[in-house]
Design a protein around this motif. Structure first.
Motif, PDB file in Angstrom:
ATOM      1  N   ILE B   4      -8.168 -13.892  16.131  1.00  0.00           N
ATOM      2  CA  ILE B   4      -8.270 -12.544  15.449  1.00  0.00           C
ATOM      3  C   ILE B   4      -8.915 -12.429  14.190  1.00  0.00           C
ATOM      4  N   VAL B   5      -9.523 -11.326  14.180  1.00  0.00           N
ATOM      5  CA  VAL B   5     -10.472 -11.261  12.783  1.00  0.00           C
ATOM      6  C   VAL B   5      -9.810 -10.210  12.089  1.00  0.00           C
ATOM      7  N   ILE B   6      -9.832 -10.449  10.757  1.00  0.00           N
ATOM      8  CA  ILE B   6      -9.068  -9.430   9.711  1.00  0.00           C
ATOM      9  C   ILE B   6     -10.405  -8.888   8.721  1.00  0.00           C
ATOM     10  N   ILE B   7     -10.572  -7.644   9.040  1.00  0.00           N
ATOM     11  CA  ILE B   7     -11.728  -7.027   8.018  1.00  0.00           C
ATOM     12  C   ILE B   7     -11.292  -5.840   7.358  1.00  0.00           C
ATOM     13  N   SER B   8     -12.022  -5.409   6.306  1.00  0.00           N
ATOM     14  CA  SER B   8     -11.666  -4.171   5.620  1.00  0.00           C
ATOM     15  C   SER B   8     -12.652  -3.362   5.055  1.00  0.00           C
ATOM     16  N   GLY B   9     -13.892  -3.740   5.295  1.00  0.00           N
ATOM     17  CA  GLY B   9     -14.829  -2.872   4.531  1.00  0.00           C
ATOM     18  C   GLY B   9     -14.922  -2.830   3.186  1.00  0.00           C
ATOM     19  N   PRO B 197      -4.544   3.877   1.549  1.00  0.00           N
ATOM     20  CA  PRO B 197      -4.714   5.449   1.675  1.00  0.00           C
ATOM     21  C   PRO B 197      -5.445   5.835   0.290  1.00  0.00           C
ATOM     22  N   THR B 198      -6.651   5.391   0.366  1.00  0.00           N
ATOM     23  CA  THR B 198      -7.451   6.222  -0.806  1.00  0.00           C
ATOM     24  C   THR B 198      -8.628   6.698  -0.333  1.00  0.00           C
ATOM     25  N   VAL B 199      -9.320   7.600  -1.078  1.00  0.00           N
ATOM     26  CA  VAL B 199     -10.518   8.475  -0.512  1.00  0.00           C
ATOM     27  C   VAL B 199     -11.547   7.164  -0.272  1.00  0.00           C
ATOM     28  N   SER B 200     -11.567   6.122  -0.785  1.00  0.00           N
ATOM     29  CA  SER B 200     -12.677   5.285  -0.674  1.00  0.00           C
ATOM     30  C   SER B 200     -12.263   4.297   0.435  1.00  0.00           C
ATOM     31  N   GLY B 201     -10.849   4.055   0.523  1.00  0.00           N
ATOM     32  CA  GLY B 201     -10.448   3.247   1.752  1.00  0.00           C
ATOM     33  C   GLY B 201     -10.648   3.860   3.068  1.00  0.00           C
ATOM     34  N   ILE B 202     -10.514   5.173   3.326  1.00  0.00           N
ATOM     35  CA  ILE B 202     -10.545   5.864   4.462  1.00  0.00           C
ATOM     36  C   ILE B 202     -12.115   5.809   4.813  1.00  0.00           C
ATOM     37  N   HIS B 203     -12.976   6.286   3.967  1.00  0.00           N
ATOM     38  CA  HIS B 203     -14.532   6.266   3.878  1.00  0.00           C
ATOM     39  C   HIS B 203     -14.978   5.112   4.608  1.00  0.00           C
ATOM     40  N   ASP B 204     -14.747   3.975   3.871  1.00  0.00           N
ATOM     41  CA  ASP B 204     -14.921   2.549   4.240  1.00  0.00           C
ATOM     42  C   ASP B 204     -14.543   2.025   5.760  1.00  0.00           C
ATOM     43  N   LEU B 205     -13.427   2.628   6.042  1.00  0.00           N
ATOM     44  CA  LEU B 205     -12.805   2.146   7.187  1.00  0.00           C
ATOM     45  C   LEU B 205     -13.712   3.021   8.370  1.00  0.00           C
ATOM     46  N   GLU B 206     -14.013   4.203   8.244  1.00  0.00           N
ATOM     47  CA  GLU B 206     -14.499   4.879   9.009  1.00  0.00           C
ATOM     48  C   GLU B 206     -15.990   4.059   9.322  1.00  0.00           C
ATOM     49  N   ARG B 207     -16.468   3.844   8.341  1.00  0.00           N
ATOM     50  CA  ARG B 207     -17.811   3.021   8.402  1.00  0.00           C
ATOM     51  C   ARG B 207     -17.806   1.562   9.238  1.00  0.00           C
ATOM     52  N   VAL B 208     -16.855   0.762   8.781  1.00  0.00           N
ATOM     53  CA  VAL B 208     -16.835  -0.393   9.624  1.00  0.00           C
ATOM     54  C   VAL B 208     -16.254  -0.389  11.068  1.00  0.00           C
ATOM     55  N   TYR B 209     -15.388   0.889  11.092  1.00  0.00           N
ATOM     56  CA  TYR B 209     -14.979   0.983  12.598  1.00  0.00           C
ATOM     57  C   TYR B 209     -16.388   1.275  13.352  1.00  0.00           C
ATOM     58  N   GLN B 210     -17.419   1.878  12.881  1.00  0.00           N
ATOM     59  CA  GLN B 210     -18.405   2.455  13.866  1.00  0.00           C
ATOM     60  C   GLN B 210     -19.041   1.078  14.352  1.00  0.00           C
ATOM     61  N   LEU B 211     -18.976  -0.067  13.522  1.00  0.00           N
ATOM     62  CA  LEU B 211     -19.605  -1.324  13.982  1.00  0.00           C
ATOM     63  C   LEU B 211     -18.846  -1.968  15.037  1.00  0.00           C
ATOM     64  N   VAL B 212     -17.536  -1.959  14.746  1.00  0.00           N
ATOM     65  CA  VAL B 212     -16.228  -2.633  15.585  1.00  0.00           C
ATOM     66  C   VAL B 212     -16.538  -1.837  16.865  1.00  0.00           C
ATOM     67  N   GLU B 213     -16.564  -0.774  17.106  1.00  0.00           N
ATOM     68  CA  GLU B 213     -16.802   0.265  18.236  1.00  0.00           C
ATOM     69  C   GLU B 213     -17.896  -0.272  19.160  1.00  0.00           C
ATOM     70  N   LYS B 214     -18.955  -0.530  18.644  1.00  0.00           N
ATOM     71  CA  LYS B 214     -20.076  -1.010  19.177  1.00  0.00           C
ATOM     72  C   LYS B 214     -19.643  -2.406  20.038  1.00  0.00           C
ATOM     73  N   PHE B 215     -18.947  -2.983  19.423  1.00  0.00           N
ATOM     74  CA  PHE B 215     -18.722  -4.544  20.213  1.00  0.00           C
ATOM     75  C   PHE B 215     -17.551  -4.317  21.286  1.00  0.00           C
ATOM     76  N   ARG B 216     -16.832  -3.175  21.519  1.00  0.00           N
ATOM     77  CA  ARG B 216     -15.734  -2.810  22.256  1.00  0.00           C
ATOM     78  C   ARG B 216     -14.573  -3.991  22.129  1.00  0.00           C
ATOM     79  N   ILE B 217     -14.262  -4.227  20.936  1.00  0.00           N
ATOM     80  CA  ILE B 217     -13.129  -5.167  20.739  1.00  0.00           C
ATOM     81  C   ILE B 217     -12.100  -4.285  20.494  1.00  0.00           C
TER      82      ILE B 217
END
Lengths: 288, 293, 112
Positions: B4-9, B197-217
């Protein structure tokens, strides 16, 4: 004068300090704020202004000319980053891995790898009254922040003389990106939290600044939580403690909405004034 | 064995505190890997007592042999990183600037330049207070965290988990969107995002999710300080639903997190804290999700 | 048919290495000859950057028809592998080579 705002640990309030300080100082003088946290640039979420410029940022990568290539494989041999590869009768370039060192290109015996430019990110410049705000964002999948940070600093230096105060919102950590963002600065303000995590990462940041030989001072954010260890540390080490921004839920709430803090919270504004005074004094002392 | 990997951007969302809490809840069942090597803080909560350490080498930098150097200046000319100068009369390399491309070495007519592996830090294996072991690392100043170091920490953690037949590896992931976080994600069975739940929190979540999505995890998300901004919280939840990310838990804005940290403890060591209950349920849910996979 | 596996060991009982670029070994099973060959990838697994495309280059040179792995290759490695006719099956991260081969034969593994 160039002042970098940095922190060892992420999420200590670097962006909050940068954006509020820049806007506050710009009420009486011209200020340039540069967001160099190009992997996760967030300053722009707090500052809205008029768009002055938007441009793509490029890095140099080799482009394969099949017609003259003899498939000798020299390019693959000289590349230390595995960013160019011979596959059968093809040469393949991996732009994200390329460090733009030009070795493959200039050492190619048949000149079949001329350098060309590739988009790695985007720079935007906004203006709100006396504040010029510049921010660069790395494209997803690009692995190197350093070239974009260097180019962004160059962009700012070409357009604004050093007589204007320039604030650099730096990336977190102590590795290459933060060094790139702080090594040209005249002074660094380190933002930390009064917690064991904050202290641990502050010590790393202090070591980094000492290694770079840049003067620095500390700002404590969320003052009131945690313990007094950061203050004691600064006192022991003879580090200036410029301001203690109080821990208040209203500050967190304003931040969460992407709003500036000082117009709403007088306690925050008071600390900001201390930081502003400190910057003004620095500028006089260093006569920059 | 499940990883299990925990990340946050974004930094400062509580990622490390939550990771350490899961480590406590898993007890001796989980080997811990701290891949947040830039700001490795988990040891402050898990109290490691290292019994093994080793130097870590990564990347190379140029070194000029003054005996062989004929001072032709070609190296300085070709270097794109301003890493070579001759201010002292000798040609010298600045390690902070050297990218390790090796171009100078290839063109040096005197063969005076060699590329030397860099000692960038140390890695450790430690006993921790959960009753299990932790693999972690410390980088030297200005050393770049790399996919290689992250891979090393994870590989050691996996070797121990295999040897000791542990069901879980819990990884505190690297920040940002670059090579280290890609390496943190590689080989993971499940990714937990920690956001706020901050404007930067959601912004960074969206960016790091794009990476995770590529790996289909498969992935899930914990929203820390969820009650700080209901509107942004709702936006995050919508983002999670739209992208098939499981919403694992909402944690309230609560300063007891910091109080626990100040005492060098994880929040789950305080049975009365409301967060303890939520994280305990969350860990049970995580185990169920992993079993079903 | 030649089938490649990313592995942490060199025989049927070895575990699949879920990582593509930083896999320790590439194990090739040749179905016609009923023969296993191994390629030590630990030097590549140890490079600081660009392990993915480098491992993909090895696969390119070995020319298997099928690759069985855990998470699947990342962007750069995938770009190399599109230059081959390789079929990639993922999701074998927690299996041994033997289990992964059976799972592939019975159609349990997903093609990526």
């Amino acid at each position: 004068m160039k002042i970098a705002i940095a922190s060892g640990k992420g999420g200590t309030g670097k962006t909050t300090v940068s954006t509020n300080l820049a806007k506050y100082l710009s009420e009486i003088r011209q200020v340039v704020l540069v967001d160099l946290d190009v992997e996760e640039p967030n300053s722009g979420l707090f500052l809205k202004g008029e768009l002055v410029n938007r441009q793509e940022m490029y890095k140099a990568i080799p482009q394969w000319e099949a017609s003259t290539c003899t498939l000798c494989g020299n390019c693959q041999k000289v590349c230390n980053f595995n960013s160019i590869m011979k596959l059968g009768d093809n040469i393949m370039v991996f732009p994200e891995l390329c460090h733009s060192c030009y070795a493959c290109s200039e050492l190619c015996p048949t000149h079949s790898l001329p350098m060309t430019k590739l988009k790695m990110g985007e720079l935007t410049e906004y203006k709100m009254d006396e504040l010029n705000f510049i921010s660069s964002k790395l494209d997803i999948g690009q692995e190197q922040a350093v070239p974009l940070i260097a180019q962004t600093i160059r962009y700012v230096d070409e357009r604004f003389p050093d007589s204007i105060l320039k604030l650099y919102d730096s990336p977190p950590g102590t590795s290459c990106p933060v060094i790139e963002a702080t090594k040209e600065a005249d002074f660094v303000l380190l933002v930390t939290e009064p917690t064991p995590f904050g202290l641990h990462d502050l010590k790393l940041a202090v070591e980094t600044m000492r290694e770079l030989g840049i003067g620095f001072a500390v700002i404590i954010n969320r003052f009131g939580i945690g313990d007094a260890e950061v203050e004691k540390y600064c006192e022991r080490e003879g580090i200036d403690l410029v301001a203690k921004i109080p821990n208040q839920r209203e500050i967190a709430t304003l931040y969460s909405r992407g709003e500036l803090i000082y117009p709403h919270i007088p306690e925050f504004k008071r600390e900001l004034e201390l930081i502003a005074d400190y910057c003004n004094r620095l500028q006089k002392e260093m006569s920059l | 064995m499940k990883e299990i990997v925990i990340i946050s951007g974004k930094g400062g969302t509580g990622k490390t505190s939550i990771t350490a809490s899961f480590a406590m809840l898993a007890g001796s069942d989980a080997i811990i890997a701290d891949c947040d090597v830039d700001a490795a803080d988990m040891h402050l909560l898990l109290k490691p007592d290292w019994f093994m350490q080793d130097d870590f080498y990564s990347g190379v930098a140029a070194e000029i042999d003054p005996e062989k150097c004929i001072k032709c200046g070609k190296c300085e000319q070709v270097c794109r990183f301003e890493a070579i100068n001759h201010e002292t009369g000798q040609y010298e390399v600045s390690n902070l600037n050297c990218e390790g491309c090796g171009y100078c070495g290839h063109i040096c007519p005197a063969g005076a330049i060699s590329m030397v592996e860099q000692n960038v830090g140390k890695w450790y294996v430690s006993d921790i207070k959960t009753g299990a072991k932790m693999v972690h690392a410390g980088l030297k100043i200005g050393a770049d965290n790399s996919g290689k170091l992250v891979a090393k920490v994870k590989r050691e953690a996996k070797a121990i988990a295999t040897l000791e037949n542990k069901p879980y590896i819990i990884v505190d992931g690297s920040p940002g969107i670059g090579c280290p976080v890609v390496s943190s994600l590689s080989g993971a069975d499940f990714v937990v995002f920690v956001t706020e739940p901050t404007v930067s929190g959601i912004h960074d979540l969206e960016r790091v999710y794009q990476l995770v999505e590529k790996f289909r995890i498969p992935s899930g998300c914990i929203i820390n300080k969820a009650d700080l901004n209901e509107q942004v919280s709702a936006e995050i939840k919508l983002f999670l639903t739209n992208n098939g990310i499981q919403h694992l838990a909402d944690l309230p804005y609560d300063e007891s997190f910091t109080k626990a940290m100040t005492n060098g403890q994880t929040i789950v060591e305080y049975p009365d804290s409301p967060i303890t209950g939520v994280l305990t349920i969350c860990w049970t849910d995580l185990k169920l999700i992993l079993e079903k996979q | 048919m030649k089938i490649a596996f990313t592995t942490t060991g060199t025989d049927w009982n070895a575990s699949i290495d879920p990582r593509f670029g930083r896999t320790e070994y590439i194990l090739i099973y040749d179905e016609e000859k009923d023969e296993i060959t191994n390629f030590d990838n630990r030097d590549i697994a140890d490079v600081a950057h660009g392990a993915g495309p480098k491992t993909a280059q090895l696969i390119f040179d070995l020319k298997p028809q099928v690759l069985i792995t855990g998470n699947g290759p990342g962007g750069n490695a995938a770009a190399v592998l599109t230059k081959t006719d390789l079929k990639i099956y993922i999701g074998a991260g927690n299996m041994t080579v033997k289990e992964a081969y059976e799972a592939y034969k019975t159609g349990i593994l997903k093609q990526s």
